[in-house]
Design an enzyme around this catalytic site. Structure first.
Site, short mmCIF file in Angstrom:
data_model
loop_
_atom_site.label_atom_id
_atom_site.label_comp_id
_atom_site.label_asym_id
_atom_site.label_seq_id
_atom_site.Cartn_x
_atom_site.Cartn_y
_atom_site.Cartn_z
N HIS A 281 -11.08 -6.21 8.26
CA HIS A 281 -11.84 -5.98 7.03
C HIS A 281 -13.15 -5.25 7.31
O HIS A 281 -14.11 -5.41 6.57
CB HIS A 281 -12.14 -7.31 6.33
CG HIS A 281 -10.92 -8.05 5.87
ND1 HIS A 281 -10.19 -8.84 6.72
CD2 HIS A 281 -10.29 -8.08 4.68
CE1 HIS A 281 -9.16 -9.36 6.06
NE2 HIS A 281 -9.20 -8.91 4.82
N GLU B 44 0.81 -1.21 0.00
CA GLU B 44 0.00 0.00 0.00
C GLU B 44 0.84 1.27 0.00
O GLU B 44 0.48 2.27 -0.63
CB GLU B 44 -0.95 0.00 1.20
CG GLU B 44 -2.13 -0.96 1.07
CD GLU B 44 -1.74 -2.42 1.26
OE1 GLU B 44 -2.48 -3.30 0.77
OE2 GLU B 44 -0.69 -2.67 1.89
#
Length: 387
Positions: free
Chosen positions: A188, A118
């Site tokens: 998540h 990321e």
């Protein structure tokens, strides 16, 4: 990132492998939390009406949330030759398939995979934007955005300021799925919007339906500032709406009055708009309380004027979000309303938020600020007695 022979990367294969196995001759049974069942029952259609398109009479097509986002990216790629879309598994459509078909339509040089990094995705996007490109970078889950935090808040957000306006990365957009999904657990399911709202130089946007999603994403891509665009993933397939086919934008920084009322103002964004709408309907039916509901849409900068005008009318305010309560965006809204609406307030401002704990898996239905918690907060606020 190397793909398997099946066309899926490691992440894609892991997602497939994690599916519930089906016994021979049996239907697959999927256990979901209350949040998922509510979403599966369908987001509230009345909560997805876009006032800017009230008089639209052109052609529409029925799209769910992720296909509306896909449509917006397709328009951006078609009209802006400098636009590119990239991220983990994006070449194959992405984990949630929001980029499905774009590689085939626009080619591998404009829609492509990145390594599982990321920080690298963010740095690459910033570099492209700095030389004039229009990068649309996907962070696969909002929970994964933290390795890129330094690049976003210390580089992207400050690029124009530190160069005295000589350079900028205004063409930069980060897309990322956020929020509860019913079975995501603590890696998540998070809602990290407040971290970025605290950073000058960034805009933060959250849609609450397919029509909103398309117009807000196109506006985000074309805005001359770096934008974080968080997508409520539990609504990717459950939210369905007739969406205008043509290119359109919804202005950033302008809230939407979803439901007019006179007794209490309710403020939220994303998935929570539908939760609040159901709570408002319950309060109207059972208690005769008239609730005004505001969808912020843009969290940074948020529409202070619309919220303040509503609170001055109703005299009461409730803010709800999935993120933890402490130092959440609700606290900023609460403080501003207190400063600007103090003589008008008839009760303490209410916050109905997630708990100050890591996001739980098995206890998600207790963690989420659902319509029942919001209903009780409406009742308590409207019935508050200063004596």
């Amino acid at each position: 990132m190397q793909a398997s022979k099946s066309g899926l990367s490691l992440v894609g294969r892991l997602c497939r492998a994690s599916a519930v196995p089906k016994q021979a001759g049996q239907r697959r049974k999927i256990h979901t939390s209350r949040a998922t069942r509510d979403a599966a029952a369908g987001p509230v259609a009345a909560a997805m009406i876009t006032p800017e398109l009230a008089n639209y009479s052109g052609k529409t097509e029925k799209l769910n949330l992720f296909m509306s986002i896909n449509n917006a990216m397709s328009i951006a790629l078609e009209k802006d030759p400098k636009a590119v879309v990239f991220g983990e598994d994006v070449a194959f459509g992405g984990v949630f398939r929001a980029a499905i078909g774009l590689r085939e339509k626009f080619g591998k040089d404009r829609v492509f995979n990145t390594p599982l990094c990321e920080q690298g995705i963010a740095a690459f996007a910033i570099g492209m934007a700095a030389v004039g490109a229009t990068p649309i970078a996907e962070i696969q889950f909002a929970d994964y955005i933290f390795p890129a935090f330094d690049q976003i808040v210390n580089e992207a957000a400050k690029y124009r300021y530190r160069s005295g306006g000589e350079f900028n990365v205004g063409g930069l957009t980060f897309r990322s799925p956020y929020g509860a999904v019913g079975h995501g657990g603590h890696y998540h399911s998070q809602s990290p919007e407040a971290y970025f709202c605290h950073t000058p130089g960034l805009k933060v946007v959250v849609p609450s339906g397919p029509t909103e999603a398309k117009g807000l994403l196109l506006a985000s891509i074309r805005d001359p500032n770096p934008v974080l665009y968080f997508e409520p993933k539990v609504m990717y397939r459950s939210a369905v709406q007739e969406v205008p086919v043509e290119d359109y934008e919804i202005p950033l920084g302008k809230a939407r009055i979803v439901r007019e009322g006179k007794d209490i103002t309710m403020v939220g964004w994303g998935t929570q708009i539908h939760v609040l709408y159901r709570a408002a309907e319950m309060a109207q039916k059972e208690l005769g309380i008239s609730c005004e509901l505001i969808d912020l849409r843009t969290l940074a900068p948020w529409d202070v004027d619309t919220v303040v005008a509503s609170v001055k009318k109703t005299g009461r305010l409730l803010i709800s979000h999935e993120a933890p309560k402490t130092v959440g965006l609700a606290a900023e809204i609460c403080s501003t309303a207190q400063e600007k609406c103090f003589p008008y307030l008839e009760a303490p401002i209410a916050r109905v938020c997630g708990y100050d704990t890591p996001f739980p898996l098995i206890f998600e239905k207790f963690y989420n600020p659902d319509e029942l918690k919001n209903f009780e907060a409406i009742k308590k606020t409207v019935q508050y007695d200063f004596s």
